[in-house]
Structures are given as C-alpha cells and as structure tokens.
Motif scaffolding. Structure first.
Motif, PDB file in Angstrom:
ATOM      1  N   GLN A 105       0.823  -1.208   0.000  1.00 56.85           N
ATOM      2  CA  GLN A 105       0.000   0.000   0.000  1.00 56.85           C
ATOM      3  C   GLN A 105       0.857   1.258   0.000  1.00 56.85           C
ATOM      4  OE1 GLN A 105      -0.909   2.570   2.263  1.00 56.85           O
ATOM      5  NE2 GLN A 105      -2.570   3.269   0.884  1.00 56.85           N
ATOM      6  N   ALA A 106       1.972   1.213   0.702  1.00 56.25           N
ATOM      7  CA  ALA A 106       2.882   2.358   0.737  1.00 56.25           C
ATOM      8  C   ALA A 106       3.486   2.602  -0.653  1.00 56.25           C
ATOM      9  CB  ALA A 106       3.980   2.123   1.760  1.00 56.25           C
ATOM     10  N   LYS A 107       3.776   1.524  -1.369  1.00 54.07           N
ATOM     11  CA  LYS A 107       4.321   1.664  -2.724  1.00 54.07           C
ATOM     12  C   LYS A 107       3.285   2.306  -3.668  1.00 54.07           C
ATOM     13  CE  LYS A 107       7.305  -2.451  -2.427  1.00 54.07           C
ATOM     14  NZ  LYS A 107       7.539  -3.810  -2.985  1.00 54.07           N
ATOM     15  N   ARG A 108       2.011   1.952  -3.443  1.00 57.97           N
ATOM     16  CA  ARG A 108       0.967   2.465  -4.315  1.00 57.97           C
ATOM     17  C   ARG A 108       0.752   3.964  -4.117  1.00 57.97           C
ATOM     18  NH1 ARG A 108      -1.380  -2.553  -2.846  1.00 57.97           N
ATOM     19  NH2 ARG A 108      -2.933  -1.570  -1.464  1.00 57.97           N
ATOM     20  N   VAL A 109       1.050   4.458  -2.935  1.00 57.05           N
ATOM     21  CA  VAL A 109       0.992   5.900  -2.698  1.00 57.05           C
ATOM     22  C   VAL A 109       2.016   6.607  -3.585  1.00 57.05           C
ATOM     23  CG1 VAL A 109       1.351   7.743  -1.010  1.00 57.05           C
ATOM     24  CG2 VAL A 109       0.090   5.685  -0.351  1.00 57.05           C
ATOM     25  N   LEU A 114       3.548   9.383  -8.987  1.00 54.65           N
ATOM     26  CA  LEU A 114       4.291   9.313 -10.248  1.00 54.65           C
ATOM     27  C   LEU A 114       3.361   9.365 -11.461  1.00 54.65           C
ATOM     28  CD1 LEU A 114       6.945   6.593  -9.307  1.00 54.65           C
ATOM     29  CD2 LEU A 114       7.402   8.996  -9.832  1.00 54.65           C
ATOM     30  N   LEU A 115       2.163   8.804 -11.320  1.00 56.51           N
ATOM     31  CA  LEU A 115       1.220   8.774 -12.441  1.00 56.51           C
ATOM     32  C   LEU A 115       0.315   9.997 -12.490  1.00 56.51           C
ATOM     33  CD1 LEU A 115       0.096   5.028 -12.463  1.00 56.51           C
ATOM     34  CD2 LEU A 115       1.773   6.146 -13.942  1.00 56.51           C
ATOM     35  N   GLY A 116       0.391  10.835 -11.452  1.00 59.56           N
ATOM     36  CA  GLY A 116      -0.478  12.003 -11.421  1.00 59.56           C
ATOM     37  C   GLY A 116      -1.925  11.644 -11.145  1.00 59.56           C
ATOM     38  N   LEU A 117      -2.161  10.563 -10.400  1.00 57.20           N
ATOM     39  CA  LEU A 117      -3.498  10.125 -10.046  1.00 57.20           C
ATOM     40  C   LEU A 117      -3.700  10.255  -8.541  1.00 57.20           C
ATOM     41  CD1 LEU A 117      -3.674   6.838 -12.168  1.00 57.20           C
ATOM     42  CD2 LEU A 117      -4.696   9.041 -12.747  1.00 57.20           C
ATOM     43  N   SER A 118      -4.942  10.244  -8.132  1.00 59.56           N
ATOM     44  CA  SER A 118      -5.209  10.243  -6.690  1.00 59.56           C
ATOM     45  C   SER A 118      -4.974   8.850  -6.138  1.00 59.56           C
ATOM     46  CB  SER A 118      -6.655  10.674  -6.430  1.00 59.56           C
ATOM     47  OG  SER A 118      -7.552   9.688  -6.906  1.00 59.56           O
ATOM     48  N   THR A 119      -4.672   8.799  -4.849  1.00 61.81           N
ATOM     49  CA  THR A 119      -4.458   7.502  -4.202  1.00 61.81           C
ATOM     50  C   THR A 119      -5.709   6.649  -4.301  1.00 61.81           C
ATOM     51  OG1 THR A 119      -2.894   8.535  -2.671  1.00 61.81           O
ATOM     52  CG2 THR A 119      -3.767   6.385  -2.047  1.00 61.81           C
ATOM     53  N   ALA A 120      -6.884   7.275  -4.192  1.00 64.97           N
ATOM     54  CA  ALA A 120      -8.142   6.537  -4.263  1.00 64.97           C
ATOM     55  C   ALA A 120      -8.309   5.858  -5.625  1.00 64.97           C
ATOM     56  CB  ALA A 120      -9.305   7.474  -3.991  1.00 64.97           C
ATOM     57  N   GLU A 121      -7.922   6.544  -6.692  1.00 65.94           N
ATOM     58  CA  GLU A 121      -8.032   5.959  -8.029  1.00 65.94           C
ATOM     59  C   GLU A 121      -7.146   4.735  -8.159  1.00 65.94           C
ATOM     60  OE1 GLU A 121      -8.810   9.221 -11.374  1.00 65.94           O
ATOM     61  OE2 GLU A 121      -7.232   9.882  -9.981  1.00 65.94           O
ATOM     62  N   VAL A 122      -5.933   4.843  -7.641  1.00 68.45           N
ATOM     63  CA  VAL A 122      -5.003   3.715  -7.714  1.00 68.45           C
ATOM     64  C   VAL A 122      -5.508   2.560  -6.874  1.00 68.45           C
ATOM     65  CG1 VAL A 122      -2.660   2.951  -7.187  1.00 68.45           C
ATOM     66  CG2 VAL A 122      -3.029   5.189  -8.246  1.00 68.45           C
ATOM     67  N   ILE A 172       6.191  -3.130  -7.591  1.00 71.28           N
ATOM     68  CA  ILE A 172       4.834  -3.237  -7.060  1.00 71.28           C
ATOM     69  C   ILE A 172       4.179  -4.517  -7.571  1.00 71.28           C
ATOM     70  CG2 ILE A 172       2.562  -2.156  -6.990  1.00 71.28           C
ATOM     71  CD1 ILE A 172       3.981   0.533  -7.425  1.00 71.28           C
ATOM     72  N   ARG A 173       3.659  -5.305  -6.636  1.00 66.23           N
ATOM     73  CA  ARG A 173       2.973  -6.544  -6.994  1.00 66.23           C
ATOM     74  C   ARG A 173       1.676  -6.231  -7.734  1.00 66.23           C
ATOM     75  NH1 ARG A 173       5.724 -11.476  -6.288  1.00 66.23           N
ATOM     76  NH2 ARG A 173       7.317 -11.084  -4.693  1.00 66.23           N
ATOM     77  N   GLY A 174       1.426  -6.973  -8.795  1.00 61.70           N
ATOM     78  CA  GLY A 174       0.197  -6.816  -9.557  1.00 61.70           C
ATOM     79  C   GLY A 174       0.249  -5.741 -10.622  1.00 61.70           C
ATOM     80  N   LEU A 175       1.367  -5.031 -10.724  1.00 63.91           N
ATOM     81  CA  LEU A 175       1.486  -3.979 -11.731  1.00 63.91           C
ATOM     82  C   LEU A 175       2.086  -4.560 -12.998  1.00 63.91           C
ATOM     83  CD1 LEU A 175       0.875  -0.896 -11.703  1.00 63.91           C
ATOM     84  CD2 LEU A 175       3.330  -0.555 -11.501  1.00 63.91           C
ATOM     85  N   THR A 176       1.451  -4.315 -14.119  1.00 67.35           N
ATOM     86  CA  THR A 176       1.961  -4.767 -15.414  1.00 67.35           C
ATOM     87  C   THR A 176       2.106  -3.568 -16.339  1.00 67.35           C
ATOM     88  OG1 THR A 176      -0.226  -5.175 -16.351  1.00 67.35           O
ATOM     89  CG2 THR A 176       0.793  -6.983 -15.146  1.00 67.35           C
ATOM     90  N   ALA A 177       2.862  -3.743 -17.401  1.00 68.87           N
ATOM     91  CA  ALA A 177       3.072  -2.639 -18.342  1.00 68.87           C
ATOM     92  C   ALA A 177       3.323  -3.183 -19.732  1.00 68.87           C
ATOM     93  CB  ALA A 177       4.236  -1.769 -17.891  1.00 68.87           C
ATOM     94  N   GLU A 178       2.977  -2.394 -20.711  1.00 70.18           N
ATOM     95  CA  GLU A 178       3.196  -2.754 -22.109  1.00 70.18           C
ATOM     96  C   GLU A 178       3.802  -1.561 -22.826  1.00 70.18           C
ATOM     97  OE1 GLU A 178       0.665  -4.348 -26.003  1.00 70.18           O
ATOM     98  OE2 GLU A 178      -0.344  -3.330 -24.355  1.00 70.18           O
ATOM     99  N   ARG A 179       4.863  -1.816 -23.574  1.00 71.38           N
ATOM    100  CA  ARG A 179       5.484  -0.745 -24.336  1.00 71.38           C
ATOM    101  C   ARG A 179       4.714  -0.522 -25.636  1.00 71.38           C
ATOM    102  NH1 ARG A 179       9.919   1.927 -23.953  1.00 71.38           N
ATOM    103  NH2 ARG A 179      10.764   0.524 -22.356  1.00 71.38           N
ATOM    104  N   VAL A 180       4.375   0.718 -25.876  1.00 75.10           N
ATOM    105  CA  VAL A 180       3.693   1.086 -27.118  1.00 75.10           C
ATOM    106  C   VAL A 180       4.421   2.278 -27.731  1.00 75.10           C
ATOM    107  CG1 VAL A 180       1.444   0.250 -26.361  1.00 75.10           C
ATOM    108  CG2 VAL A 180       2.092   2.616 -25.911  1.00 75.10           C
TER     109      VAL A 180
END
Length: 616
Positions: A105-109, A114-122, A172-180
C-alpha cells in the motif's frame, strides 16, 4: 455387543474404504484418460504465454532529413489485482500478511504520485473484480458462471520511459506494463495533407502514413514461454523467440523550409480573402519532385480528431476547378509546336464573330477591348478570342490531343492517391461552341496539381512528368534500400517550342495581365487565371477562382510555382488572378530565390518578332 454386529460394522467400513478408493480411481481415470487432453490444454494455456514486442513505426522525413513524423516510446501501465491478492494469500501467517499488505500500500501511494493520479483511483484499480465472459468460454476458473477474473485494468497510458523507470524500481505486486509507440508530428500541421496521420487504434488514415504503410509499419516480434504462479516469465522455458523488425523510414521530396514558406503565405491569403479553399504547390520542373504542397483549410496532425472533415482533404488532388486562362498554354503551345503560327502571327481579337467550318460562331467576351494581336500579345494579355482562334487553327481533334498530352483528363499518378482525373470531353461530345470556350479554360475541369504539372511541362522542355512525392526508403540504420527516379509520362512539346513558349510567358509579368510582378534578373514566366465559378448552373460574375501558375528563371527553370484561390472575397472588386494570386506568387518566389540560392540570369532580348520572323 454381539459378534455379528461387530462383523457388520467391519464389513461396512471395508466397503466404504473400497468405495473411496474406487471413487479416487474413477476420478484418476477421468483426469488421466478421459479428460486428459482437455486438462492438458488448460494447464498449458494457464502456464504458457506469448509476449508480443511491438515494432517501432518508421519515421517520415523531408528531403533534408528533418523529422515530419516519428514514434515516441511510451508505456501503458495496468493492474492485475488478482495477482496481488494471490501473493498475499500465499502467506499463512496473519501478521506477516498484514505487513506485506502495508508495504504494498505504501508503494501504491508513490505510484499515484508518479502517475499524477489520486491515491483513491489507484487503490480502486487494485481491488479484485470479475468481468463477464460468454458461458461457453468460461473454463478459466473451474466455474461455469459467465464470470472470470479481470487481470488487466488500465491505469495510465502515455507514461514516459524516465517515469516508468521510477515505477519499475518500486517493484509493485500486480502492476503490469506494455510498451507502445505513440505517433507524434513535430511540425503539428506542417504538410498535414501529405503526411497523413495514424489514429489512436494504430491505423494509418491518409497521406504518406497510409500509402507507405507497408514500408513504415515494421514487423512485431514475440516470445513464447512459460510463467510461474505469480505470472512472471520463466525465461528458461522459452520455446520460441521471433525478433522485432522496426519499420523503415520514408523520405519525401518536400523541403520543410519551402513548406513553411508556402503555408505562411496560405495563412495570409486566408486571413485577407476568406476563400473557400486555396492551394499552393512548388516543384522542381526537371524531376517532378514536389518541394511543397499546402492547402487551406488544413489541420493539426496531433489533434486530427478536432478537425472538420472538410479540412482533411488534400484539395490539390481531390478538388477540380475550371483552369481558366492558365489553360491557354495548351492552344498557344500546340499551335507553335505544329508550326501553324509564330510569335508575331497576327489575329483579329476585336471581332466578336468568326466563320469556322462553314458556320458563324460567337467568340467569347474579353476583359478589355482588343484589336489586332500577335500570338505573343495573346499570351501576355490573355485574349480569350485569340486563344479560340489558335485552337481553331489546330482543329478539334489536334487541340484535344494536345490537351491530353499536357495531362488534362488523366490522373497524374500522384503517389499519395486520392486524386480525381477531372473532365476533358472528347470532340465527339462537344457542342458547337466548345472549340471557342475550351481554349480559354472553360468546359474543362482539372485539379490544381494537373494545372501545375502542365505548366511544369513547359518549364522543363516539353516533358510531362509524374509528380514525385517520395524520394527514398531507408532502413533502421539509415541505408537507402529503394530510391525513386523521375517518371516521364508524355511529350507535350518539342524542347524548342517549350523554350519559345516560356519566353512568351515572361511577357505576362513584363507587360501583360500580371505586369509589375516580375522579379528583376530572374525572368518570371507565368500565366494568370480568373475563372468564373458556376453557381446554380450559370457562370457567376461575382465569384471566381483566382490563379497564377508559373516558373523561374524562364531560360533556366528551377522552380515551378502555382497559387490557386477559390472564391476569394475582394471587397468592392473582382478576385482577378493578378489581384489575389500574383502577389502571393511573387512573395513566395522572392523567398525561394534567397533560400535555394537561385542565381540571376543575364538580360535577354524579348523581341520575339525579330527572332522568329514576321506575321503569318
């Protein structure tokens, strides 16, 4: 308790044990024999994965190597919330499980920042959810309930590499990414109709992006391997790997500086005259290479979705106009080429009637009264009646054949496509007045590019070329893998005739309809055009197409330039070619002379009568 009862209990117990073993045996038979193939496919599908590596789309460059279109590397970040949940459930110690959850949870904060999103959205994205699926396909979790685990929830797209590097470091566990690769256009609207664009789905829509997609798109690579319980790749089990092949670069013939010059002039024309549309084309007469091509209205390639549909058309090839007096080069050039006239040959341009093949025909009106005019004067002063008489000397069939040799009524072969052929009726379909009207550019329609290439044929010695827009194809290392040479389409005039007509066209700016728009030392040759538009089936006296098409220097042509403006609004006046188009032509030409370092030519005598003999 009796002995018989004890034996019965033992018997029932034995039977129960045997039944259990039989059930296990039957289940094993189903697992290893009857359902073996289906289960193996399920396990293989669950463990195996194919990871696609997207190819980078090639760049589009101008002739000097400047970037017109490129692909920016970005990351799309998504969440597999179930992966996090499974990671936490593996830990059987409640205290350790709570500690792991707090660490994640601390990592998600930090991720949210970094993504410019609110913690609630993440946090919401990391809540495990199910998504609907067709029941017949629901074989992923052992339950046929029309639901399956949603293992991909997009969190943010367009994440730059530096930002993603910081995200990846958080592990971060559960985080995935794709290069485009996101298509971007450094010049915004520069050469928009030539470059075209790629939409958000990655589909090329127009221009070079669409026509040369085969060269640009490249070939995606992929890796087939296995994954562990945490959905991480087990590289040691890779069974197949196809390397990615990035796309090739496409080099266009245009010059960004020339393109800027003509687009700036178009903006000035639009601001001053509010036309329906306007087109400016510049090219090299000797090769047919397009140096610049621009239209008004236009649009920003990076914001193509905001553009009205009418702004997306390349009007230089999709729209047709009656060419008007710019078409007079056909009759003049053909009559000179056939030896029927010389520059000093005289014609009565004051008489409104003429006898032709046993009939008396009405000649078209003139913008100003004329009397006897030489061929040189007919060209310089744009006499409608003079052009008609030149065509009559040729006859319908020869005049039509020459119009075809100049490229009218045919596709130019423009490599970006989308063009129309215009209209040029065969003599069998003409009415009694067509021979008097077509020579002045009525009863025929053409695209701005067709008109431009016809004038280019005069400039280069009489050869009709295919307009060249693509210069070369380069691989990812910058090596040229294919180049494109000039393509000859037809011979419109003999070189000597083309040179003579070029000198006649200098009279237009020296003493004719565009007097005052010459550039000292640079021999501007050209033709004005002022075409009445057809409104409600009739020629309008207030709405016109204004044009000036020419080249310079006349004796050593280096640039062909066309300025065509449809329905310009001139307060209190008529949108003549000399009023609307000629000033723009001169302003562009002055800039191109300086930019391309075009050298002046020595003064020449313009006494064509003395050079070619007297009247016929």
């Amino acid at each position: 308790m009796s002995k018989g009862f004890a034996n019965n209990r033992l018997t029932f117990l034995s039977l129960g044990v045997v039944a259990c073993f039989m059930a296990v045996g039957v289940r094993l038979v189903f697992l290893h024999v009857i359902d073996r193939d289906e289960l193996l496919r399920f396990v293989d599908k669950a463990r195996r994965q194919i990871v696609v590596e997207h190819a980078r789309r090639g760049a589009i460059l101008d002739a000097r190597g400047n970037l017109l279109a490129t692909s920016r590397s970005e990351m799309t970040v998504a969440v597999d919330a179930w992966s996090l949940d499974e990671y936490l459930q593996i830990e059987k110690n409640p205290a350790k499980r709570v500690r792991r959850a707090a660490e994640e949870q601390a990592k998600r904060v930090q991720l949210a920042a970094l993504l410019g999103l609110s913690t609630a959205e993440v946090e919401q994205a990391f809540v495990p959810t199910m998504r609907p699926i067709k029941p017949e396909l629901d074989k992923r979790d052992g339950k046929v309930d029309g639901l399956t685990k949603d293992r991909w929830v997009k969190l943010r797209e367009g994440v730059t590499d530096p930002v993603f590097d910081k995200i990846a470091a958080l592990n971060i566990r559960g985080l995935t990414a794709e290069r485009v690769y996101r298509r971007v256009y450094p010049g915004d609207g520069l050469a928009a109709h030539l470059i075209g664009f790629v939409n958000k789905e990655g589909s090329p829509q127009s221009g070079a992006e669409s026509r040369f997609d085969l060269y640009l798109k490249g070939q995606d690579g992929w890796i087939e391997s296995e994954k562990d319980g945490a959905r991480r790749e087990l590289a040691q089990f890779r069974s197949r790997e196809v390397p990615v092949q990035d796309g090739n670069d496409v080099v266009l013939t245009i010059d960004s500086v020339v393109q800027h010059i003509i687009e700036d002039e178009l903006k000035a024309i639009a601001d001053k005259y509010q036309p329906n549309f306007a087109t400016i084309i510049a090219s090299d007469p000797m090769t047919g290479e397009i140096l610049g091509m621009a239209n008004y209205p236009s649009f920003n390639l990076n914001e193509y979705s905001k553009a009205p549909l009418t702004a997306l058309n390349n009007r230089a090839v999709t729209d047709t106009i009656e060419p008007g007096s710019t078409f007079k080069i056909v009759a003049a050039g053909a009559a000179l080429n056939e030896g029927l006239v010389m520059p000093g040959s005289m014609f009565d341009c004051g008489n409104p009637m003429i006898d032709y093949k046993g009939k008396t025909l009405k000649l078209p009106k003139e913008d100003e009264p004329f009397g006897m005019l030489s061929v040189a004067d007919i060209v310089a002063h744009s006499s409608n009646r003079g052009a008609a008489q030149l065509a009559m000397k040729l006859g319908e069939d020869r005049f039509y054949d020459y119009a075809r040799k100049y490229g009218f009524g045919q596709l130019t072969g423009f490599a970006l496509g989308g063009e129309v052929r215009g209209s040029l009726a065969a003599p069998a379909k003409w009415d009694g007045l067509t021979i008097t009207r077509m020579p002045m550019g009525h009863a025929v329609s053409a695209t701005p590019l067709q008109i431009h290439m016809a004038m280019s044929a005069v400039a280069n010695g009489g050869v009709l070329l295919r307009p060249q827009i693509i210069k070369a194809i380069k691989d990812a290392n910058g090596n040229v893998i294919r180049s494109f040479a000039p393509e000859r389409r037809d011979a419109a005039l003999k070189p000597s005739t083309a040179a003579l007509l070029a000198q006649l066209l200098t009279g237009v700016v020296r003493e004719g309809t565009a007097k005052g728009f010459d550039i000292a030392g640079f021999e501007v040759a050209g033709k004005t055009g002022t075409t009445q538009k057809i409104i409600d089936g009739k020629y309008s006296t207030t709405r016109h197409v204004s044009s000036f098409v020419g080249f310079f220097p006349a004796s050593r042509p280096e640039v062909v330039l066309s300025v065509i403006v449809d329905d310009a609004h001139v307060p209190g006046g008529i949108a003549y070619g000399r009023v609307v188009a000629a000033p723009a032509f001169k302003h562009i030409a002055e800039q191109l002379i300086q930019y391309r370092d075009i050298k002046p030519v020595p003064p020449v005598t313009h006494s064509l009568l003395a050079m070619t003999g007297g009247a016929q």
